[in-house]
Design an enzyme around this catalytic site. Structure first.
Site, PDB file in Angstrom:
ATOM      1  N   ALA A 121       0.820  -1.215   0.000  1.00 36.21           N
ATOM      2  CA  ALA A 121       0.000   0.000   0.000  1.00 36.21           C
ATOM      3  C   ALA A 121       0.856   1.268   0.000  1.00 36.21           C
ATOM      4  O   ALA A 121       1.919   1.269   0.605  1.00 36.21           O
ATOM      5  CB  ALA A 121      -0.908  -0.020   1.234  1.00 36.21           C
ATOM      6  N   PRO A 122       0.431   2.350  -0.657  1.00 30.68           N
ATOM      7  CA  PRO A 122      -0.863   2.576  -1.305  1.00 30.68           C
ATOM      8  C   PRO A 122      -0.971   2.042  -2.741  1.00 30.68           C
ATOM      9  O   PRO A 122      -1.980   2.288  -3.394  1.00 30.68           O
ATOM     10  CB  PRO A 122      -0.986   4.101  -1.299  1.00 30.68           C
ATOM     11  CG  PRO A 122       0.435   4.587  -1.361  1.00 30.68           C
ATOM     12  CD  PRO A 122       1.246   3.577  -0.589  1.00 30.68           C
ATOM     13  N   GLY A 164       1.389   1.874  -5.695  1.00 29.01           N
ATOM     14  CA  GLY A 164       2.037   2.284  -6.949  1.00 29.01           C
ATOM     15  C   GLY A 164       2.566   1.072  -7.706  1.00 29.01           C
ATOM     16  O   GLY A 164       2.364   0.936  -8.921  1.00 29.01           O
ATOM     17  N   LYS A 165       3.217   0.183  -6.965  1.00 33.01           N
ATOM     18  CA  LYS A 165       3.823  -0.985  -7.628  1.00 33.01           C
ATOM     19  C   LYS A 165       2.758  -2.035  -7.956  1.00 33.01           C
ATOM     20  O   LYS A 165       2.865  -2.734  -8.964  1.00 33.01           O
ATOM     21  CB  LYS A 165       4.945  -1.548  -6.751  1.00 33.01           C
ATOM     22  CG  LYS A 165       6.041  -0.506  -6.567  1.00 33.01           C
ATOM     23  CD  LYS A 165       7.075  -0.868  -5.554  1.00 33.01           C
ATOM     24  CE  LYS A 165       7.976   0.319  -5.257  1.00 33.01           C
ATOM     25  NZ  LYS A 165       7.345   1.404  -4.465  1.00 33.01           N
ATOM     26  N   ASP A 171      -0.529  -5.957   2.877  1.00 32.96           N
ATOM     27  CA  ASP A 171      -0.055  -4.839   3.706  1.00 32.96           C
ATOM     28  C   ASP A 171      -0.760  -4.937   5.063  1.00 32.96           C
ATOM     29  O   ASP A 171      -1.888  -5.424   5.146  1.00 32.96           O
ATOM     30  CB  ASP A 171      -0.360  -3.487   3.048  1.00 32.96           C
ATOM     31  CG  ASP A 171       0.534  -2.372   3.566  1.00 32.96           C
ATOM     32  OD1 ASP A 171       1.471  -1.974   2.854  1.00 32.96           O
ATOM     33  OD2 ASP A 171       0.310  -1.915   4.712  1.00 32.96           O
ATOM     34  N   CYS A 174      13.208   2.723  -0.133  1.00 35.53           N
ATOM     35  CA  CYS A 174      13.422   4.126  -0.535  1.00 35.53           C
ATOM     36  C   CYS A 174      14.337   4.760   0.513  1.00 35.53           C
ATOM     37  O   CYS A 174      13.948   5.652   1.248  1.00 35.53           O
ATOM     38  CB  CYS A 174      12.108   4.883  -0.680  1.00 35.53           C
ATOM     39  SG  CYS A 174      11.085   4.894   0.792  1.00 35.53           S
TER      40      CYS A 174
HETATM   41  C1  LIG Z   1       7.337   1.682   1.435  1.00 33.58           C
HETATM   42  S1  LIG Z   1       5.676   1.493   1.912  1.00 33.58           S
HETATM   43  C2  LIG Z   1       5.028   0.621   0.541  1.00 33.58           C
HETATM   44  C3  LIG Z   1       4.787   1.411  -0.708  1.00 33.58           C
HETATM   45  C4  LIG Z   1       4.089   0.587  -1.790  1.00 33.58           C
HETATM   46  N1  LIG Z   1       4.800  -0.620  -2.125  1.00 33.58           N
HETATM   47  C5  LIG Z   1       3.834   1.357  -3.071  1.00 33.58           C
HETATM   48  O1  LIG Z   1       4.518   1.156  -4.063  1.00 33.58           O
HETATM   49  O2  LIG Z   1       2.892   2.181  -3.087  1.00 33.58           O
HETATM   50  C6  LIG Z   1       5.812   0.232   3.120  1.00 33.58           C
HETATM   51  C7  LIG Z   1       4.525  -0.452   3.535  1.00 33.58           C
HETATM   52  O3  LIG Z   1       4.876  -1.529   4.403  1.00 33.58           O
HETATM   53  C8  LIG Z   1       3.783  -1.771   5.249  1.00 33.58           C
HETATM   54  N2  LIG Z   1       4.296  -2.634   6.349  1.00 33.58           N
HETATM   55  C9  LIG Z   1       5.205  -2.297   7.290  1.00 33.58           C
HETATM   56  N3  LIG Z   1       5.445  -3.332   8.111  1.00 33.58           N
HETATM   57  C10 LIG Z   1       4.668  -4.368   7.664  1.00 33.58           C
HETATM   58  C11 LIG Z   1       4.461  -5.700   8.099  1.00 33.58           C
HETATM   59  N4  LIG Z   1       5.106  -6.205   9.155  1.00 33.58           N
HETATM   60  N5  LIG Z   1       3.565  -6.468   7.440  1.00 33.58           N
HETATM   61  C12 LIG Z   1       2.887  -5.962   6.366  1.00 33.58           C
HETATM   62  N6  LIG Z   1       3.051  -4.706   5.916  1.00 33.58           N
HETATM   63  C13 LIG Z   1       3.921  -3.908   6.553  1.00 33.58           C
HETATM   64  C14 LIG Z   1       3.323  -0.385   5.641  1.00 33.58           C
HETATM   65  O4  LIG Z   1       1.972  -0.395   6.059  1.00 33.58           O
HETATM   66  C15 LIG Z   1       3.537   0.389   4.330  1.00 33.58           C
HETATM   67  O5  LIG Z   1       2.327   0.484   3.609  1.00 33.58           O
END
Ligand SMILES: C[S@@+](CC[C@H](N)C(=O)[O-])C[C@H]1O[C@@H](n2cnc3c(N)ncnc32)[C@H](O)[C@@H]1O
Length: 443
Positions: free
Chosen positions: A257-258, A260-261, A276, A371
């Site tokens: 989330a949110p 993009g990928k 997520d 990132c």
């Molecule tokens: C870098 S963001 C992801 C961005 C997303 N991939 C995109 O391209 O839009 C990291 C995500 O990891 C999730 N996250 C963090 N720890 C997690 C866990 N233990 N299990 C599942 N999701 C987790 C967060 O809620 C957050 O949405």
């Protein structure tokens, strides 16, 4: 009507004139934001909701956000001006310093008239050293200073990055910090890149990408409502590029989330399971999919506990990280993140990587991305992972899979530092590794 009598020790209610100062509520919210970031280590975007809750007007919310963000972007330089204007040592977290930072940022960055900035600053001192604040503010503004361009990075960050990447890196980071990043779009139909670039009056730096000038308002643009594209930094689009066309194969998009990928993968023909742990962020992912008419199975789960029923053809892990790579858009990052947070996040990434690695079919790809500009969350993470997992090898990205100007490193990773595509507006700082799981030996 007689005035109600105050009990001894009872604080005076704010005077009518203080309440009536125009713009005071927005400045009070900006102070709450600065407090949340600098004292409590909260991300600015997360603190925004609570800090601006009482503001009825959207423009007040935007003003509070802009004041706090500009203050954070120029914090070391604002502090230098404050310290140069008084012999008195003002502690880093003193309210007087917080208020001075905000007031000076407004004058020096947001074109607020000094009389308006100080009129909305003094009521924030709340029984504190108003005279000191007034005096320092007057001394600084009478000298008509100009903030350094580019801004000075926080000392610990500059030293850490110089130690990791060499002296030129923090210098390039500061130059990137000085300008607002452009708006990058990812297209649902990459084959139409030239058409969309022309329609939106932007540049395309890779198939499926259009770059627009910074500050371009997005929702009114053609194609937004129809879900023809979404906002995504060019570097952030690279992890999914490395998985290529899906042709109906199954990919696990972890930490999705949110989305993009997720949208890139679905648009490239993958059958996507997007996982997520955040319900709120998954809701946004669902909205993004609905707008773009793309589809994916959404799973709300903590990846430390969840496991898929069977291995997938590919796994993309966009791991939670320090986010130091997106400092241009989120200046709070550089003030909240230090070695302790980086170490904790690297440990979480290692745990998620170890689990994700078991969910890739033999012969399939694992893409790991952060990132972050910290080697502990990228190169060092991979060194440790590859030492522990002889069933994985690096599969370096080929140039035709990447935007021109972004190349594989000697080790076979993708690493976008602040000098990458600097002339064209730069990119976020990313680390990306594509690994292949070895096929089991034939009997
Ligand atoms: C870098 S963001 C992801 C961005 C997303 N991939 C995109 O391209 O839009 C990291 C995500 O990891 C999730 N996250 C963090 N720890 C997690 C866990 N233990 N299990 C599942 N999701 C987790 C967060 O809620 C957050 O949405």
């Amino acid at each position: 009507m007689p005035h109600p009598r105050r009990k001894p020790g009872q604080k005076a209610a704010p005077s009518r004139s203080a309440q009536a100062v125009p713009g005071l509520a927005a400045r009070r919210a900006a102070l709450r934001l600065l407090d949340a970031v600098l004292r409590r280590g909260e991300p600015l975007e997360i603190a925004l909701h609570a800090a601006t809750q009482g503001l009825a007007d959207r423009s007040d919310k935007a003003l509070a956000h802009a004041i706090a963000a500009e203050t954070l972007r120029h914090l070391p330089d604002l502090d230098a001006l404050i310290d140069g204007a008084t012999a008195q040592a003002i502690p880093a977290d003193a309210k007087a310093r917080m208020v001075l930072r905000l007031a000076l940022a407004q004058v020096l960055r947001l074109e607020t008239a000094p009389h308006a900035a100080i009129a909305t600053a003094l009521p924030l001192v709340d029984g504190g050293p108003r005279k000191l604040v007034h005096g320092v503010f007057g001394t600084v503004t009478r000298a008509s200073p100009v903030l350094p361009d580019p801004p000075t990075l926080p000392g610990e960050v500059a030293a850490r990055w110089a130690g990791q990447w060499g002296e030129a890196m923090p210098a390039a980071a500061a130059r990137a910090y000085a300008v607002r990043p452009p708006v990058d779009l990812s297209l649902r139909e990459p084959a139409r890149s030239a058409e969309w670039a022309e329609r939106l009056a932007g540049d395309t730096l890779a198939p499926g990408h259009v770059r627009l000038p910074e500050g371009t308002p997005v929702p009114p643009l053609p194609g937004f409502k129809e879900g023809e594209w979404w906002v995504q930094d060019l570097a952030a689009s690279c992890p999914a590029r490395l998985l290529g066309a899906g042709n109906g194969r199954h990919v696990l998009d972890l930490c999705a989330a949110p989305g993009g990928k997720t949208m890139q993968l679905a648009a490239a023909g993958w059958r996507v399971t997007a996982v997520d742990q955040s319900a709120k962020r998954l809701e946004r992912l669902g909205e993004n999919l609905a707008r773009t008419t793309l589809s994916a199975d959404l799973v709300k789960a903590d990846l430390r506990e969840w496991a898929p029923q069977e291995p997938a053809d590919a796994v993309l892990l966009d791991a939670p990280c320090s986010a130091t790579g997106i400092y241009r858009r989120h200046p709070d990052v550089l003030h909240r993140i230090g070695p302790r947070q980086i170490e904790e996040l690297a440990a979480l990434q290692a745990e998620l990587l170890a689990r994700a690695a078991d969910w890739v079919k033999p012969g399939g790809h694992l893409v790991y991305a952060t990132c972050s500009l910290e080697p502990a969350e990228g190169e060092e993470q991979m060194t440790a992972f590859l030492a522990a997992r002889p069933d994985y090898t690096i599969d370096p990205a080929r140039q035709e899979e990447l935007p021109a100007g972004i190349a594989s490193t000697g080790e076979g990773f993708v690493r976008t530092l602040p000098d990458v595509l600097a002339e064209q507006g730069g990119t976020d700082g990313f680390f990306i590794a594509r690994l292949t799981r070895s096929a089991p030996a034939h009997p």
